[in-house]
Design a protein around this motif. Structure first.
Motif, short mmCIF file in Angstrom:
data_model
loop_
_atom_site.label_atom_id
_atom_site.label_comp_id
_atom_site.label_asym_id
_atom_site.label_seq_id
_atom_site.Cartn_x
_atom_site.Cartn_y
_atom_site.Cartn_z
N GLN A 98 15.45 30.88 23.80
CA GLN A 98 16.22 31.74 24.69
C GLN A 98 16.26 31.20 26.12
O GLN A 98 17.31 31.25 26.77
N ILE A 99 15.16 30.67 26.60
CA ILE A 99 15.13 30.07 27.95
C ILE A 99 16.10 28.89 28.00
O ILE A 99 16.84 28.72 28.97
N ILE A 100 16.10 28.07 26.96
CA ILE A 100 17.01 26.91 26.92
C ILE A 100 18.46 27.39 26.93
O ILE A 100 19.30 26.85 27.67
N VAL A 101 18.78 28.40 26.13
CA VAL A 101 20.13 28.95 26.07
C VAL A 101 20.55 29.49 27.44
O VAL A 101 21.66 29.23 27.92
N LEU A 102 19.66 30.23 28.09
CA LEU A 102 19.97 30.78 29.41
C LEU A 102 20.13 29.68 30.46
O LEU A 102 20.99 29.76 31.34
N PHE A 103 19.32 28.62 30.36
CA PHE A 103 19.43 27.50 31.29
C PHE A 103 20.78 26.78 31.10
O PHE A 103 21.44 26.41 32.08
N ILE A 104 21.18 26.60 29.85
CA ILE A 104 22.49 25.98 29.56
C ILE A 104 23.60 26.83 30.17
O ILE A 104 24.52 26.32 30.80
N CYS A 105 23.49 28.15 30.02
CA CYS A 105 24.49 29.07 30.56
C CYS A 105 24.58 28.95 32.08
O CYS A 105 25.68 28.88 32.64
N VAL A 106 23.44 28.91 32.76
CA VAL A 106 23.42 28.77 34.22
C VAL A 106 24.07 27.45 34.64
O VAL A 106 24.90 27.41 35.56
N THR A 107 23.71 26.38 33.97
CA THR A 107 24.24 25.05 34.31
C THR A 107 25.74 24.99 34.13
O THR A 107 26.47 24.55 35.03
N VAL A 108 26.21 25.45 32.98
CA VAL A 108 27.64 25.39 32.67
C VAL A 108 28.43 26.31 33.61
O VAL A 108 29.49 25.92 34.12
N ALA A 109 27.92 27.52 33.85
CA ALA A 109 28.60 28.45 34.76
C ALA A 109 28.65 27.88 36.18
O ALA A 109 29.66 28.01 36.88
N GLY A 110 27.57 27.24 36.60
CA GLY A 110 27.53 26.63 37.93
C GLY A 110 28.53 25.49 38.07
O GLY A 110 29.24 25.37 39.08
N LEU A 111 28.59 24.62 37.05
CA LEU A 111 29.57 23.52 37.05
C LEU A 111 31.00 24.06 37.12
O LEU A 111 31.84 23.54 37.84
N ASN A 112 31.24 25.11 36.35
CA ASN A 112 32.58 25.70 36.33
C ASN A 112 32.93 26.30 37.68
O ASN A 112 34.05 26.14 38.16
N ALA A 113 31.98 26.98 38.30
CA ALA A 113 32.24 27.62 39.59
C ALA A 113 32.45 26.60 40.70
O ALA A 113 33.33 26.75 41.55
N GLN A 114 31.64 25.55 40.70
CA GLN A 114 31.67 24.59 41.80
C GLN A 114 32.66 23.43 41.60
O GLN A 114 33.05 22.80 42.59
N TRP A 115 33.05 23.17 40.35
CA TRP A 115 33.85 21.98 40.15
C TRP A 115 35.09 22.22 39.31
O TRP A 115 36.20 22.17 39.82
N PHE A 116 34.93 22.49 38.00
CA PHE A 116 36.08 22.55 37.10
C PHE A 116 37.08 23.64 37.49
O PHE A 116 38.29 23.39 37.57
N GLY A 117 36.60 24.86 37.72
CA GLY A 117 37.49 25.95 38.09
C GLY A 117 38.19 25.71 39.41
O GLY A 117 39.39 25.98 39.58
N LYS A 118 37.46 25.18 40.37
CA LYS A 118 38.00 24.91 41.71
C LYS A 118 39.09 23.85 41.65
O LYS A 118 40.17 24.02 42.24
N ILE A 119 38.83 22.76 40.94
CA ILE A 119 39.81 21.68 40.84
C ILE A 119 41.05 22.16 40.07
O ILE A 119 42.18 21.82 40.43
N THR A 120 40.85 22.98 39.04
CA THR A 120 41.98 23.52 38.27
C THR A 120 42.91 24.30 39.19
O THR A 120 44.14 24.13 39.14
N SER A 121 42.35 25.15 40.04
CA SER A 121 43.17 25.95 40.97
C SER A 121 43.91 25.06 41.96
O SER A 121 45.08 25.31 42.27
N GLU A 122 43.25 24.02 42.46
CA GLU A 122 43.89 23.12 43.42
C GLU A 122 45.06 22.35 42.79
O GLU A 122 46.12 22.22 43.40
N ILE A 123 44.86 21.87 41.57
CA ILE A 123 45.92 21.13 40.88
C ILE A 123 47.10 22.06 40.60
O ILE A 123 48.27 21.69 40.78
N MET A 124 46.80 23.29 40.17
CA MET A 124 47.85 24.26 39.88
C MET A 124 48.69 24.54 41.13
O MET A 124 49.92 24.62 41.05
N ALA A 125 48.05 24.66 42.28
CA ALA A 125 48.77 24.92 43.54
C ALA A 125 49.70 23.74 43.87
O ALA A 125 50.85 23.95 44.29
#
Length: 198
Positions: A98-125
Motif C-alpha cells: 500500500q505504501i508503494i502504491v501511494l508513493f507511485i500515486c504521489v509521484t505520478v500526480a506530481g509529474l502530471n501537475a508540474q509537467w505533463f498537464g502544464k505543457i498540454t495546456s500550453e500547446i493547446m493554447a
C-alpha cells in the motif's frame, strides 16, 4: 496511560489521538481523490461534446492546473497519513504494498501537475491561436469538422508539430490520471476490505 493500538491492517491507530476522526478524514481524502479522478473524465466527455472546441480548451487550460495540483495534494496527504500510522519496522507485506502504491500515486500526480498537464495546456493554447487565424475553433464538439483540421495540419508544419506534441503529452497526462485512479482504487479496496477488523 499507555497507548492501545488497534490493528486495522490499514491503520495502527493510537486510541488516545482521535482514531475515529483520523479514519473518517482518511476515508474522505481517499474517496474524494478517487471520485475526483472519475468525475474529471465524465465532465470532459460532456463538455467536449457540448461546447465549442476553443471554449472547451479554454476551460481545460484554466481548471486543469487546479485539478492536477488538488490531485497531487490529496495523494500526498494520503501517503503522509498512512505513513504516520504505520511505523516502518511494523509494516506487513500488505501495508508495504500500500505504501508503494501511494508513493507511485504521489509521484505520478506530481509529474502530471508540474509537467505533463502544464505543457498540454500550453500547446493547446498555441494551437488555438493558429486555428483562430484560420477561422477554426468555433465548431461544437471535438470530432466535428475534422477535415479542416487535417488540412491545416498538412498545410502548416508548425501546427502539425504542435498536434503531435499535444497527442504525446495529452496521452501521457491521461495515462497519469489512469494510474492515479488505479492506485486510489487499490488503496480504497484495501481500506474497505479491512474495515471490519476495527
Amino acid at each position: 496511560m499507555g497507548h492501545i493500538y488497534i490493528t486495522f491492517k490499514d491503520f495502527r491507530i493510537c486510541s488516545s489521538c482521535g482514531s475515529h476522526s483520523v479514519i473518517k478524514f482518511v476515508l474522505i481524502m481517499k474517496s474524494s481523490s478517487h471520485t475526483r479522478d472519475v468525475q474529471e473524465k465524465v465532465v470532459c466527455l460532456i463538455m467536449g461534446s457540448n461546447l465549442t472546441r476553443h471554449t472547451f480548451g479554454f476551460i481545460q487550460s484554466r481548471l486543469f492546473p487546479y485539478y492536477f495540483h488538488l490531485g497531487s495534494a490529496c495523494a500526498f496527504f494520503n501517503l503522509t497519513i498512512f505513513a504516520m500510522y504505520h511505523p516502518s519496522e511494523l509494516l506487513t507485506e500488505e501495508e508495504t504494498f500500500q505504501i508503494i502504491v501511494l508513493f507511485i500515486c504521489v509521484t505520478v500526480a506530481g509529474l502530471n501537475a508540474q509537467w505533463f498537464g502544464k505543457i498540454t495546456s500550453e500547446i493547446m493554447a498555441d494551437m488555438h491561436l493558429i486555428e483562430q487565424s484560420c477561422g477554426l475553433g468555433k465548431d461544437i464538439g471535438l470530432s466535428t469538422n475534422r477535415e479542416a483540421y487535417i488540412k491545416l495540419k498538412e498545410s502548416n508544419p508548425k501546427y502539425k508539430k504542435f498536434s503531435h506534441q499535444l497527442t504525446l503529452y495529452h496521452n501521457t497526462s491521461s495515462l497519469c490520471n489512469l494510474c492515479c485512479i488505479i492506485c486510489n482504487g487499490i488503496s480504497l479496496y484495501y481500506m474497505a476490505a479491512n474495515l471490519s477488523t476495527l
